[in-house]
Write an enzyme that holds these catalytic residues in place. Structure first.
Site, PDB file in Angstrom:
ATOM      1  CG  ASP A   6       2.454   4.072   3.294  1.00  0.00           C
ATOM      2  OD1 ASP A   6       1.440   3.366   3.140  1.00  0.00           O
ATOM      3  OD2 ASP A   6       3.489   3.903   2.604  1.00  0.00           O
ATOM      4  CG  ASP A  11      -1.572   3.233   1.829  1.00  0.00           C
ATOM      5  OD1 ASP A  11      -1.173   2.557   2.775  1.00  0.00           O
ATOM      6  OD2 ASP A  11      -0.864   3.486   0.831  1.00  0.00           O
ATOM      7  CG  ASN A  35       2.983   4.914  -0.412  1.00  0.00           C
ATOM      8  OD1 ASN A  35       3.823   4.209  -0.968  1.00  0.00           O
ATOM      9  ND2 ASN A  35       1.792   4.464  -0.051  1.00  0.00           N
ATOM     10  CB  THR A 131      -1.826  -0.564   4.177  1.00  0.00           C
ATOM     11  OG1 THR A 131      -2.115   0.757   4.635  1.00  0.00           O
ATOM     12  CG2 THR A 131      -2.994  -1.475   4.463  1.00  0.00           C
ATOM     13  CG  PHE A 173       7.561   1.185  -0.954  1.00  0.00           C
ATOM     14  CD1 PHE A 173       8.521   2.071  -1.424  1.00  0.00           C
ATOM     15  CD2 PHE A 173       6.651   1.654  -0.007  1.00  0.00           C
ATOM     16  CE1 PHE A 173       8.575   3.381  -0.963  1.00  0.00           C
ATOM     17  CE2 PHE A 173       6.700   2.957   0.463  1.00  0.00           C
ATOM     18  CZ  PHE A 173       7.672   3.821  -0.022  1.00  0.00           C
ATOM     19  CG  ASN A 174       4.469  -1.222   2.653  1.00  0.00           C
ATOM     20  OD1 ASN A 174       4.579  -0.049   2.345  1.00  0.00           O
ATOM     21  ND2 ASN A 174       3.346  -1.911   2.516  1.00  0.00           N
ATOM     22  CG  HIS A 248       0.402  -3.388  -3.784  1.00  0.00           C
ATOM     23  ND1 HIS A 248       1.058  -4.487  -4.261  1.00  0.00           N
ATOM     24  CD2 HIS A 248       0.767  -2.362  -4.605  1.00  0.00           C
ATOM     25  CE1 HIS A 248       1.784  -4.158  -5.303  1.00  0.00           C
ATOM     26  NE2 HIS A 248       1.624  -2.877  -5.540  1.00  0.00           N
ATOM     27  CG  ASP A 249      -1.656  -0.722   0.784  1.00  0.00           C
ATOM     28  OD1 ASP A 249      -0.844  -1.658   0.920  1.00  0.00           O
ATOM     29  OD2 ASP A 249      -1.312   0.473   0.752  1.00  0.00           O
TER      30      ASP A 249
HETATM   31  C1  BDR Z   1       3.216  -1.134  -1.052  1.00  0.00           C
HETATM   32  O1  BDR Z   1       4.051   0.001  -1.251  1.00  0.00           O
HETATM   33  C2  BDR Z   1       3.290   1.168  -1.318  1.00  0.00           C
HETATM   34  O2  BDR Z   1       3.699   2.006  -2.349  1.00  0.00           O
HETATM   35  C3  BDR Z   1       1.853   0.741  -1.480  1.00  0.00           C
HETATM   36  O3  BDR Z   1       1.001   1.669  -0.834  1.00  0.00           O
HETATM   37  C4  BDR Z   1       1.814  -0.616  -0.841  1.00  0.00           C
HETATM   38  O4  BDR Z   1       1.552  -0.518   0.545  1.00  0.00           O
HETATM   39  C5  BDR Z   1       3.380  -2.039  -2.238  1.00  0.00           C
HETATM   40  O5  BDR Z   1       4.700  -2.481  -2.322  1.00  0.00           O
HETATM   41 CA    CA Z   2       0.738   1.554   1.561  1.00  0.00          CA
END
Ligand code: BDR
Ligand code: CA
Length: 320
Positions: A6, A11, A35, A131, A173-174, A248-249
């Site tokens: 996203d 990412d 996102n 991701t 978030f994801n 993260h990603d």
């Molecule tokens: C995840 O949420 C998104 O904002 C980032 O791209 C990552 O995949 C982190 O919580």
């Molecule tokens: Ca992401």
């Protein structure tokens, strides 16, 4: 591998790391709303691929535009209104955009079909790397469970096991964006590796480390990574109190490149899809002596990470 994202600043960093890693064969990229809306995520993916100057960029397909049951929640506060930390507004000395609209275009196929097609064609030799919210994969499973069941493994960024969430006190978030999709994936029986906040929030690329690496190896790639991360680092400094970028990603790509970077624990994990306070929470059975029958593990969860080793790898591949 297929990268499902996203795009989003981190990412974009994951795309860069994957496409600059000769060990990985990126057969395609699918996009999803998260996102930012999927249209923007698709544009951002194409923009990043174009900047990478690849002789043969992988095909990019626009995936699902909204979560299975919830309205879309985006993260412009973290990734900027363009989803790329504001880099589309940067101009060069000649007044032209430093990162113009991409000339690359997405494939004709959209939704979950491109993912299913790759799974049908490559089966056991295909790894999925997700991701963003898991909407594409959940929809692909509903479309052709048998083809999707044949993939080698799914590595996804998401969840928070022993640490707080990042969009609510308990939700990452994801998973929060599409908890129903995440639950469908966790129920799928596919070989799953989860890369949660427990390890990604310990993997911080500091401004100092990036500046030092970029000074040693300056070039268009270092410029791109510096530009991409500037706003993202400012967000973390001001809103999260972290001096750098949470990776993260990109760490999910590290998981493919060097699985020994993380220590993984098999766990039984479910997603809270309803709770007024807890929707999007990943609930793991961490009891040492459960009463009743312990549910079988459904996912390998990365719980420890060698962050410095990963960051060295990232900087080696994503600068210069
Ligand atoms: C995840 O949420 C998104 O904002 C980032 O791209 C990552 O995949 C982190 O919580
Ligand atoms: Ca992401």
């Amino acid at each position: 591998m297929l990268l499902d994202c996203d795009t989003g600043v981190d990412d974009a960093l994951a795309l860069i790391l994957a496409l600059r890693s000769p060990e990985l064969d990126v057969l395609g990229v699918t996009t999803v709303s998260g996102n930012c809306h999927v249209d923007l995520a698709t544009r951002n993916t194409l923009l990043v691929l174009e900047q990478l100057r690849l002789p043969q960029p992988p095909p990019v397909a626009r995936g699902c535009d909204r979560p299975l049951h919830l309205p879309l929640q985006t993260a412009t506060d973290v990734h900027g209104r363009d989803g790329l930390g504001g880099i589309t507004a940067l101009t060069g000395a000649d007044g032209r955009r430093r990162y113009p609209e991409p000339a690359l275009t997405p494939t004709g196929a959209t939704g979950p079909e491109p993912m299913v097609d790759l799974a049908r064609a490559h089966g056991q030799s295909l790894t999925l790397l997700c991701t963003g919210p898991l909407t594409n994969l959940a929809t692909a499973l509903a479309l052709d469970r048998r083809a999707m069941a044949g993939v080698e493994r799914v590595v996804f960024m998401g969840g928070a096991i022993r640490v707080p969430g990042n969009v609510t006190p308990v939700a990452e978030f994801n998973i929060a964006v599409d908890p129903h999709a995440a639950q469908a994936v966790l129920d799928s029986g596919l070989p799953l590796v989860m890369v949660p906040l427990d390890v990604t929030t310990r993997t911080v690329l500091t401004e100092a480390a990036l500046q030092a690496a970029a000074a040693r190896r300056f070039g268009w790639l270092s410029r791109l990574v510096l530009d991409l991360t500037a706003g993202y680092m400012a967000f973390h400094r001001e809103a999260v109190g972290v001096a750098g970028a949470l990776m993260h990603d990109p760490l999910t790509v590290g998981e493919l490149l060097a699985p020994s970077l993380t220590h993984k624990t098999p766990l039984s994990v479910g997603v809270e899809c309803e709770g007024a306070l807890t929707r999007g929470m990943t609930v793991a059975d961490l009891r040492s002596r459960p009463t009743g029958r312990r549910p079988a593990p459904n996912v390998e969860v990365a719980m420890e990470v060698e962050a410095p080793r990963f960051l060295d790898l990232f900087l080696e591949r994503a600068t210069g």
